[in-house]
Design a protein around this motif. Structure first.
Motif, PDB file in Angstrom:
ATOM      1  N   ARG A 103       0.807  -1.220   0.000  1.00  0.00           N
ATOM      2  CA  ARG A 103       0.000   0.000   0.000  1.00  0.00           C
ATOM      3  C   ARG A 103       0.843   1.273   0.000  1.00  0.00           C
ATOM      4  O   ARG A 103       0.469   2.275  -0.613  1.00  0.00           O
ATOM      5  CB  ARG A 103      -0.919  -0.004   1.241  1.00  0.00           C
ATOM      6  N   TYR A 104       1.977   1.216   0.700  1.00  0.00           N
ATOM      7  CA  TYR A 104       2.773   2.429   0.897  1.00  0.00           C
ATOM      8  C   TYR A 104       4.180   2.306   0.314  1.00  0.00           C
ATOM      9  O   TYR A 104       4.748   1.223   0.264  1.00  0.00           O
ATOM     10  CB  TYR A 104       2.887   2.746   2.396  1.00  0.00           C
ATOM     11  N   ASP A 105       4.736   3.451  -0.104  1.00  0.00           N
ATOM     12  CA  ASP A 105       6.114   3.502  -0.587  1.00  0.00           C
ATOM     13  C   ASP A 105       7.056   3.694   0.602  1.00  0.00           C
ATOM     14  O   ASP A 105       7.672   4.755   0.764  1.00  0.00           O
ATOM     15  CB  ASP A 105       6.288   4.646  -1.584  1.00  0.00           C
ATOM     16  N   ALA A 106       7.144   2.673   1.443  1.00  0.00           N
ATOM     17  CA  ALA A 106       8.018   2.696   2.614  1.00  0.00           C
ATOM     18  C   ALA A 106       8.718   1.344   2.677  1.00  0.00           C
ATOM     19  O   ALA A 106       8.132   0.343   3.112  1.00  0.00           O
ATOM     20  CB  ALA A 106       7.206   2.953   3.882  1.00  0.00           C
ATOM     21  N   VAL A 107       9.970   1.308   2.228  1.00  0.00           N
ATOM     22  CA  VAL A 107      10.686   0.047   2.080  1.00  0.00           C
ATOM     23  C   VAL A 107      10.911  -0.662   3.406  1.00  0.00           C
ATOM     24  O   VAL A 107      11.201  -1.858   3.437  1.00  0.00           O
ATOM     25  CB  VAL A 107      12.023   0.290   1.338  1.00  0.00           C
ATOM     26  N   VAL A 108      10.767   0.063   4.505  1.00  0.00           N
ATOM     27  CA  VAL A 108      10.914  -0.565   5.819  1.00  0.00           C
ATOM     28  C   VAL A 108       9.977  -1.759   5.969  1.00  0.00           C
ATOM     29  O   VAL A 108      10.335  -2.778   6.572  1.00  0.00           O
ATOM     30  CB  VAL A 108      10.674   0.468   6.951  1.00  0.00           C
ATOM     31  N   PHE A 109       8.783  -1.684   5.405  1.00  0.00           N
ATOM     32  CA  PHE A 109       7.837  -2.797   5.515  1.00  0.00           C
ATOM     33  C   PHE A 109       8.309  -4.011   4.720  1.00  0.00           C
ATOM     34  O   PHE A 109       8.142  -5.155   5.156  1.00  0.00           O
ATOM     35  CB  PHE A 109       6.442  -2.367   5.054  1.00  0.00           C
ATOM     36  N   ASP A 110       8.896  -3.785   3.550  1.00  0.00           N
ATOM     37  CA  ASP A 110       9.415  -4.893   2.751  1.00  0.00           C
ATOM     38  C   ASP A 110      10.513  -5.643   3.492  1.00  0.00           C
ATOM     39  O   ASP A 110      10.494  -6.873   3.572  1.00  0.00           O
ATOM     40  CB  ASP A 110       9.981  -4.382   1.418  1.00  0.00           C
ATOM     41  N   HIS A 111      11.453  -4.902   4.026  1.00  0.00           N
ATOM     42  CA  HIS A 111      12.595  -5.522   4.684  1.00  0.00           C
ATOM     43  C   HIS A 111      12.180  -6.290   5.938  1.00  0.00           C
ATOM     44  O   HIS A 111      12.646  -7.403   6.186  1.00  0.00           O
ATOM     45  CB  HIS A 111      13.636  -4.462   5.035  1.00  0.00           C
ATOM     46  N   ILE A 112      11.312  -5.701   6.725  1.00  0.00           N
ATOM     47  CA  ILE A 112      10.934  -6.367   7.972  1.00  0.00           C
ATOM     48  C   ILE A 112       9.986  -7.535   7.699  1.00  0.00           C
ATOM     49  O   ILE A 112      10.037  -8.555   8.393  1.00  0.00           O
ATOM     50  CB  ILE A 112      10.352  -5.364   8.979  1.00  0.00           C
ATOM     51  N   ALA A 113       9.154  -7.441   6.681  1.00  0.00           N
ATOM     52  CA  ALA A 113       8.323  -8.587   6.302  1.00  0.00           C
ATOM     53  C   ALA A 113       9.196  -9.770   5.901  1.00  0.00           C
ATOM     54  O   ALA A 113       8.918 -10.930   6.245  1.00  0.00           O
ATOM     55  CB  ALA A 113       7.374  -8.214   5.162  1.00  0.00           C
ATOM     56  N   THR A 114      10.264  -9.487   5.164  1.00  0.00           N
ATOM     57  CA  THR A 114      11.195 -10.546   4.784  1.00  0.00           C
ATOM     58  C   THR A 114      11.829 -11.175   6.017  1.00  0.00           C
ATOM     59  O   THR A 114      11.959 -12.402   6.116  1.00  0.00           O
ATOM     60  CB  THR A 114      12.291  -9.988   3.864  1.00  0.00           C
ATOM     61  N   GLY A 161      -4.377   1.066   7.567  1.00  0.00           N
ATOM     62  CA  GLY A 161      -4.885   1.357   6.237  1.00  0.00           C
ATOM     63  C   GLY A 161      -5.300   2.797   6.043  1.00  0.00           C
ATOM     64  O   GLY A 161      -5.565   3.219   4.912  1.00  0.00           O
ATOM     65  N   THR A 162      -5.331   3.572   7.132  1.00  0.00           N
ATOM     66  CA  THR A 162      -5.790   4.950   7.023  1.00  0.00           C
ATOM     67  C   THR A 162      -4.693   5.914   6.597  1.00  0.00           C
ATOM     68  O   THR A 162      -4.967   6.937   5.965  1.00  0.00           O
ATOM     69  CB  THR A 162      -6.382   5.424   8.363  1.00  0.00           C
ATOM     70  N   SER A 163      -3.433   5.596   6.927  1.00  0.00           N
ATOM     71  CA  SER A 163      -2.321   6.466   6.551  1.00  0.00           C
ATOM     72  C   SER A 163      -1.004   5.753   6.822  1.00  0.00           C
ATOM     73  O   SER A 163      -0.957   4.782   7.597  1.00  0.00           O
ATOM     74  CB  SER A 163      -2.352   7.779   7.338  1.00  0.00           C
ATOM     75  N   LEU A 164       0.065   6.241   6.213  1.00  0.00           N
ATOM     76  CA  LEU A 164       1.387   5.677   6.468  1.00  0.00           C
ATOM     77  C   LEU A 164       1.762   5.852   7.931  1.00  0.00           C
ATOM     78  O   LEU A 164       2.351   4.942   8.539  1.00  0.00           O
ATOM     79  CB  LEU A 164       2.429   6.355   5.568  1.00  0.00           C
ATOM     80  N   ALA A 165       1.431   6.994   8.508  1.00  0.00           N
ATOM     81  CA  ALA A 165       1.758   7.232   9.917  1.00  0.00           C
ATOM     82  C   ALA A 165       1.104   6.189  10.815  1.00  0.00           C
ATOM     83  O   ALA A 165       1.721   5.673  11.756  1.00  0.00           O
ATOM     84  CB  ALA A 165       1.324   8.643  10.322  1.00  0.00           C
ATOM     85  N   LEU A 168       2.869   2.784  10.409  1.00  0.00           N
ATOM     86  CA  LEU A 168       4.109   2.736  11.179  1.00  0.00           C
ATOM     87  C   LEU A 168       3.809   2.585  12.668  1.00  0.00           C
ATOM     88  O   LEU A 168       4.511   1.861  13.385  1.00  0.00           O
ATOM     89  CB  LEU A 168       4.931   3.993  10.924  1.00  0.00           C
ATOM     90  N   ALA A 169       2.755   3.226  13.126  1.00  0.00           N
ATOM     91  CA  ALA A 169       2.352   3.089  14.532  1.00  0.00           C
ATOM     92  C   ALA A 169       1.908   1.659  14.812  1.00  0.00           C
ATOM     93  O   ALA A 169       2.184   1.108  15.892  1.00  0.00           O
ATOM     94  CB  ALA A 169       1.230   4.078  14.856  1.00  0.00           C
ATOM     95  N   ALA A 170       1.211   1.052  13.861  1.00  0.00           N
ATOM     96  CA  ALA A 170       0.789  -0.339  14.022  1.00  0.00           C
ATOM     97  C   ALA A 170       2.006  -1.249  14.094  1.00  0.00           C
ATOM     98  O   ALA A 170       2.047  -2.194  14.898  1.00  0.00           O
ATOM     99  CB  ALA A 170      -0.121  -0.755  12.863  1.00  0.00           C
ATOM    100  N   GLY A 171       3.016  -0.977  13.254  1.00  0.00           N
ATOM    101  CA  GLY A 171       4.244  -1.757  13.301  1.00  0.00           C
ATOM    102  C   GLY A 171       4.934  -1.639  14.648  1.00  0.00           C
ATOM    103  O   GLY A 171       5.415  -2.637  15.200  1.00  0.00           O
ATOM    104  N   GLN A 172       4.965  -0.441  15.191  1.00  0.00           N
ATOM    105  CA  GLN A 172       5.554  -0.243  16.509  1.00  0.00           C
ATOM    106  C   GLN A 172       4.800  -1.043  17.569  1.00  0.00           C
ATOM    107  O   GLN A 172       5.416  -1.650  18.458  1.00  0.00           O
ATOM    108  CB  GLN A 172       5.536   1.239  16.865  1.00  0.00           C
ATOM    109  N   GLN A 173       3.481  -1.060  17.475  1.00  0.00           N
ATOM    110  CA  GLN A 173       2.679  -1.804  18.454  1.00  0.00           C
ATOM    111  C   GLN A 173       2.955  -3.298  18.372  1.00  0.00           C
ATOM    112  O   GLN A 173       3.095  -3.975  19.397  1.00  0.00           O
ATOM    113  CB  GLN A 173       1.196  -1.535  18.227  1.00  0.00           C
TER     114      GLN A 173
END
Length: 218
Positions: A103-114, A161-165, A168-173
């Motif tokens: 959904r988002y152009d934030a490569v941090v999600f790709d790397h951590i999903a891997t 799903g509401t925003s990139l911010a 990222l907060a969900a990832g932190q949780q």
């Protein structure tokens, strides 16, 4: 940026995970969903470090590999239940981050999903060693056998799903919850192989939390 996202997704699907300039062979994820029956034998766990494409100070917590080679021990029934729950937590993290990566152009999600894919492989190796049923086997992306885990995933997916911010907060949780669960799981644990995996997962989750926190302040 989206090209990187698609390329990372291709690596995961093919079972070849490219991290830190290393092409790390991983078992093909067979079955009905992204996680099939699971590999037998030796798995790997990521060591804390800095991943590629993140920029200075934005490491994703993955770098080197550590084989699960320590001796098998004994687990109480309660510890076996906890180990099975760890598999669901790793799958939740992977599925959530993969959804956000799409959904988002934030490569941090790709790397951590891997990284979460590899973490689940290690946990599944332990499940096989101790004869524990894998609750994630043949489960489609975003689907979980535990209703509480399913509810958590659905809630965090909607939040992110509401925003990139919010993503990222969900990832932190997720990482904060994983850190707390892993610390609790270490209490009274004596099995060397399980202790090794939990220690490395804890270190990785701490790095992931740092990465999400830094991305949220960019």
């Amino acid at each position: 940026m989206k090209t990187i996202t698609r390329r990372a997704a291709t690596f995961v699907t093919a079972g070849a995970l490219g991290l830190g300039g290393l092409a790390v062979a991983a078992p093909a994820l067979a079955g009905n969903g992204p996680f099939g029956p699971g590999p037998a034998g030796t798995a790997t766990v990521s060591q804390p470090g800095r991943g590629p494409g993140m920029g200075a100070g934005y490491g994703d917590g993955t770098c080197l590999q550590l084989k699960v080679t320590t001796a098998q021990g004994t687990l109480t029934e309660s510890q076996k239940v906890t180990l099975a729950s760890m598999a669901q937590e790793e799958k939740l993290a992977h599925d959530l981050y993969a959804a956000f990566a799409a959904r988002y152009d934030a490569v941090v999600f790709d790397h951590i999903a891997t990284a979460e894919t590899r973490h689940l492989d290690a946990v599944r190796t332990l499940l096989q060693r101790y004869g524990i049923a894998d609750p994630t086997a043949n489960q489609q992306a975003g689907k979980f056998t535990d209703p509480a885990v399913q509810a958590t995933y659905d809630r965090l997916l909607a939040k992110g799903g509401t925003s990139l911010a919010e993503a990222l907060a969900a990832g932190q949780q997720v990482e904060r919850d994983d850190i707390a669960a892993l610390r609790d799981a270490q209490a009274g644990l004596t099995a060397p192989d399980v202790k090794q995996v939990y220690a490395n997962l804890l270190a990785a989750s701490e790095r992931h939390l740092t990465a999400f926190t830094r991305w949220s302040t960019r």
